[in-house]
Design a protein around this motif. Structure first.
Motif, PDB file in Angstrom:
ATOM      1  N   TRP A  11      -0.492   8.893   3.899  1.00  0.00           N
ATOM      2  CA  TRP A  11      -1.600   8.307   4.629  1.00  0.00           C
ATOM      3  C   TRP A  11      -2.287   9.126   5.703  1.00  0.00           C
ATOM      4  CZ3 TRP A  11       1.692   3.193   6.446  1.00  0.00           C
ATOM      5  CH2 TRP A  11       2.065   2.401   5.053  1.00  0.00           C
ATOM      6  N   LEU A  18      10.263   2.827  -0.662  1.00  0.00           N
ATOM      7  CA  LEU A  18       8.960   2.634  -0.387  1.00  0.00           C
ATOM      8  C   LEU A  18       8.730   1.634   0.413  1.00  0.00           C
ATOM      9  CD1 LEU A  18       7.250   4.360  -3.323  1.00  0.00           C
ATOM     10  CD2 LEU A  18       7.505   5.262  -1.210  1.00  0.00           C
ATOM     11  N   TRP A  31      -4.665  -1.322  -7.442  1.00  0.00           N
ATOM     12  CA  TRP A  31      -3.802  -2.118  -6.326  1.00  0.00           C
ATOM     13  C   TRP A  31      -4.446  -3.647  -6.716  1.00  0.00           C
ATOM     14  CZ3 TRP A  31      -4.570  -2.304  -0.365  1.00  0.00           C
ATOM     15  CH2 TRP A  31      -3.553  -2.711   0.177  1.00  0.00           C
ATOM     16  N   LEU A  66       3.994   9.221   2.448  1.00  0.00           N
ATOM     17  CA  LEU A  66       3.279   8.138   1.933  1.00  0.00           C
ATOM     18  C   LEU A  66       1.783   8.559   1.663  1.00  0.00           C
ATOM     19  CD1 LEU A  66       4.459   4.911   4.326  1.00  0.00           C
ATOM     20  CD2 LEU A  66       5.292   5.656   1.852  1.00  0.00           C
ATOM     21  N   LEU A 110       0.878  -1.148   0.060  1.00  0.00           N
ATOM     22  CA  LEU A 110      -0.023  -0.111  -0.129  1.00  0.00           C
ATOM     23  C   LEU A 110       0.782   1.301   0.019  1.00  0.00           C
ATOM     24  CD1 LEU A 110      -2.922   0.923   0.018  1.00  0.00           C
ATOM     25  CD2 LEU A 110      -2.920   0.625   2.519  1.00  0.00           C
ATOM     26  N   ALA A 111       2.031   1.296   0.500  1.00  0.00           N
ATOM     27  CA  ALA A 111       3.027   2.411   0.697  1.00  0.00           C
ATOM     28  C   ALA A 111       3.337   2.635  -0.737  1.00  0.00           C
ATOM     29  CB  ALA A 111       4.230   1.838   1.406  1.00  0.00           C
ATOM     30  N   VAL A 112       3.641   1.487  -1.422  1.00  0.00           N
ATOM     31  CA  VAL A 112       4.117   1.922  -2.845  1.00  0.00           C
ATOM     32  C   VAL A 112       2.942   2.736  -3.568  1.00  0.00           C
ATOM     33  CG1 VAL A 112       5.028   0.861  -5.061  1.00  0.00           C
ATOM     34  CG2 VAL A 112       5.739   0.087  -3.031  1.00  0.00           C
ATOM     35  N   LEU A 113       1.642   1.925  -3.755  1.00  0.00           N
ATOM     36  CA  LEU A 113       0.527   2.672  -4.420  1.00  0.00           C
ATOM     37  C   LEU A 113       0.068   3.942  -3.786  1.00  0.00           C
ATOM     38  CD1 LEU A 113      -2.190   1.208  -5.899  1.00  0.00           C
ATOM     39  CD2 LEU A 113      -3.059   1.676  -3.963  1.00  0.00           C
ATOM     40  N   THR A 114      -0.076   4.436  -2.578  1.00  0.00           N
ATOM     41  CA  THR A 114      -0.267   5.523  -2.080  1.00  0.00           C
ATOM     42  C   THR A 114       0.670   6.506  -2.424  1.00  0.00           C
ATOM     43  OG1 THR A 114       0.413   5.243   0.027  1.00  0.00           O
ATOM     44  CG2 THR A 114      -1.981   4.692  -0.543  1.00  0.00           C
ATOM     45  N   ARG A 115       1.879   6.311  -2.406  1.00  0.00           N
ATOM     46  CA  ARG A 115       2.968   7.169  -2.616  1.00  0.00           C
ATOM     47  C   ARG A 115       3.116   7.570  -4.324  1.00  0.00           C
ATOM     48  NH1 ARG A 115       5.681  11.809  -1.218  1.00  0.00           N
ATOM     49  NH2 ARG A 115       7.258  11.932  -3.108  1.00  0.00           N
ATOM     50  N   LYS A 116       3.009   6.624  -5.068  1.00  0.00           N
ATOM     51  CA  LYS A 116       3.045   6.640  -6.431  1.00  0.00           C
ATOM     52  C   LYS A 116       1.872   7.614  -7.045  1.00  0.00           C
ATOM     53  CE  LYS A 116       6.154   3.120  -8.031  1.00  0.00           C
ATOM     54  NZ  LYS A 116       6.187   1.881  -8.620  1.00  0.00           N
ATOM     55  N   LEU A 117       0.615   7.320  -6.326  1.00  0.00           N
ATOM     56  CA  LEU A 117      -0.579   7.909  -6.642  1.00  0.00           C
ATOM     57  C   LEU A 117      -0.222   9.347  -6.380  1.00  0.00           C
ATOM     58  CD1 LEU A 117      -3.217   7.964  -7.801  1.00  0.00           C
ATOM     59  CD2 LEU A 117      -4.141   7.284  -5.285  1.00  0.00           C
ATOM     60  N   ALA A 118       0.084   9.678  -5.132  1.00  0.00           N
ATOM     61  CA  ALA A 118       0.555  11.000  -4.766  1.00  0.00           C
ATOM     62  C   ALA A 118       1.360  11.901  -5.715  1.00  0.00           C
ATOM     63  CB  ALA A 118       1.194  11.118  -3.074  1.00  0.00           C
ATOM     64  N   GLU A 119       2.493  11.201  -5.998  1.00  0.00           N
ATOM     65  CA  GLU A 119       3.366  11.777  -7.125  1.00  0.00           C
ATOM     66  C   GLU A 119       2.596  11.975  -8.286  1.00  0.00           C
ATOM     67  OE1 GLU A 119       6.545   9.079  -7.409  1.00  0.00           O
ATOM     68  OE2 GLU A 119       7.156   9.195  -5.565  1.00  0.00           O
ATOM     69  N   LYS A 120       1.801  11.326  -8.654  1.00  0.00           N
ATOM     70  CA  LYS A 120       0.930  11.463  -9.869  1.00  0.00           C
ATOM     71  C   LYS A 120       0.131  12.323  -9.950  1.00  0.00           C
ATOM     72  CE  LYS A 120      -2.221   9.141 -13.130  1.00  0.00           C
ATOM     73  NZ  LYS A 120      -3.161   8.056 -13.157  1.00  0.00           N
ATOM     74  N   LEU A 121      -0.636  12.680  -8.916  1.00  0.00           N
ATOM     75  CA  LEU A 121      -1.984  13.492  -8.690  1.00  0.00           C
ATOM     76  C   LEU A 121      -1.302  14.897  -8.388  1.00  0.00           C
ATOM     77  CD1 LEU A 121      -4.524  11.408  -7.025  1.00  0.00           C
ATOM     78  CD2 LEU A 121      -4.361  12.027  -9.512  1.00  0.00           C
ATOM     79  N   LYS A 122      -0.028  15.214  -7.481  1.00  0.00           N
ATOM     80  CA  LYS A 122       0.222  16.473  -7.253  1.00  0.00           C
ATOM     81  C   LYS A 122       0.809  17.332  -8.375  1.00  0.00           C
ATOM     82  CE  LYS A 122       0.372  15.569  -2.305  1.00  0.00           C
ATOM     83  NZ  LYS A 122       0.986  14.787  -1.386  1.00  0.00           N
TER      84      LYS A 122
END
Lengths: 212, 212
Positions: B82, B13, B176, B80, A200-212
């Motif tokens: 979170w 990550l 995911w 992350l 989940l750490a990989v997922l949420t961080r990559k999503l944050a990088e993408k959306l910001k």
């Protein structure tokens, strides 16, 4: 096989099953040969990376043509030790434990869950997906008597270290840890944290990088 | 935060949640400061590696003393993403899907599963762990209308690509993937393969290296 004892980088190990999925797909679709360029292109990876990863398995590619798909599949499976069935115990028959017991595909990956353990009297004595549920008190002793190598940990975080100690006491070699807890174990014990949180750490961080 | 947009290596990550577990443990035990040497020693990692990993989060350590545990925890969680709740849909209410719906800890990790989807009439219309189960036909449209960013895929491998297409059609940003299948997606879609097999590959190979 020369490479059999060589230690492999984890990122490589994590990519090998991804190659396998892809290779099985194209094998089913009738393809018998594949190049690293094909694999890299389909999976959006660097071809040099793919070549390096596959080299770890000890397979030899033919120039231009690449690899025989069938041979490559079985070479990767051998390398991951998925062609040898290893007996395992699962501890913690909650939602996740049941999901794992209910997933009948593990034998394909060399994992044979032969017993489950819980402390809930309502579960003990039952069979869940053909696997008997036994009391926790028997865990250490049965690991020892049955020479079990792999323990699957699906208990709450608060119980994780206690159960780990029981597994080690019995002589377990490797723990597949699904509990959101960091386990303290002696150096020689293999621990793989399969916890949701790592992924989940990989997922949420990559999503944050993408959306910001 | 300067590092907010920076792309982070996946191994980093994957280690951050492990640090978090450890930090929360020592915080609960009353410790307020920690050095990278402590962390590295406890988790059996290279101190330089730990220092590098934590540097990605943008935290500043004090020489000698190290880090404030509480600040470090919240910095990693922020990093992350979170601490922001992101809405997610889950597709495939089988054993694993149910286990995920039943795991009530995801909100701690920024994940808010607000609906589940399945094609089984016996499941549609029910609520599982307070999450409504809706028919697959509504998936794309609801992703679009509700601006859902994360799709959790817990369907069998044979259904995975079809459901992925529906998610992308609706405008999903990140998937995911728990299905043992390699998904074909456009470049801009984040896919994290949480499949058991990836983790199992690391476990079985390391065990084989150890026992041989």
């Amino acid at each position: 096989m020369i490479n059999e004892l060589k230690s492999v980088p984890e990122p490589t190990l994590r990519r090998l099953p991804v190659y396998l999925h892809y290779l099985k797909d194209i094998y089913k679709a009738g393809k018998s040969e594949v190049s690293t360029t094909n694999i890299a292109g389909e999976l959006k990876l660097d071809p040099t990376q793919v070549r390096k990863d596959l080299a770890y398995t000890g397979i030899a590619g033919k120039p231009k043509v690449g690899y025989d798909v069938e041979v490559l599949i079985s070479t990767i499976e051998d390398f991951l030790n998925w062609n040898n069935l290893t007996d395992a115990f699962l501890v913690g028959v909650g939602n996740l434990g049941m999901a794992i017991l209910g997933y009948n595909g593990f034998k394909k990956y060399g994992l044979n869950i032969i017993a489950a353990f819980d402390n809930d009297p309502a579960k003990i004595g039952r069979e869940i997906h053909n696997v008997p549920v036994l009391p926790i008190e028997k865990l250490s002793d049965l690991i020892k008597r049955m020479h079990i190598h792999i323990g699957i940990l699906t208990v709450p975080a608060t119980e994780a270290q206690k159960i780990t100690a029981l597994m080690i006491q019995g002589g377990i070699e490797a723990i597949w840890n699904f509990a959101p807890a960091s386990l303290k174990v002696p150096e020689e014990i293999v621990v793989e944290n399969a916890g949701f949180t790592t992924s989940l750490a990989v997922l949420t961080r990559k999503l944050a990088e993408k959306l910001k």
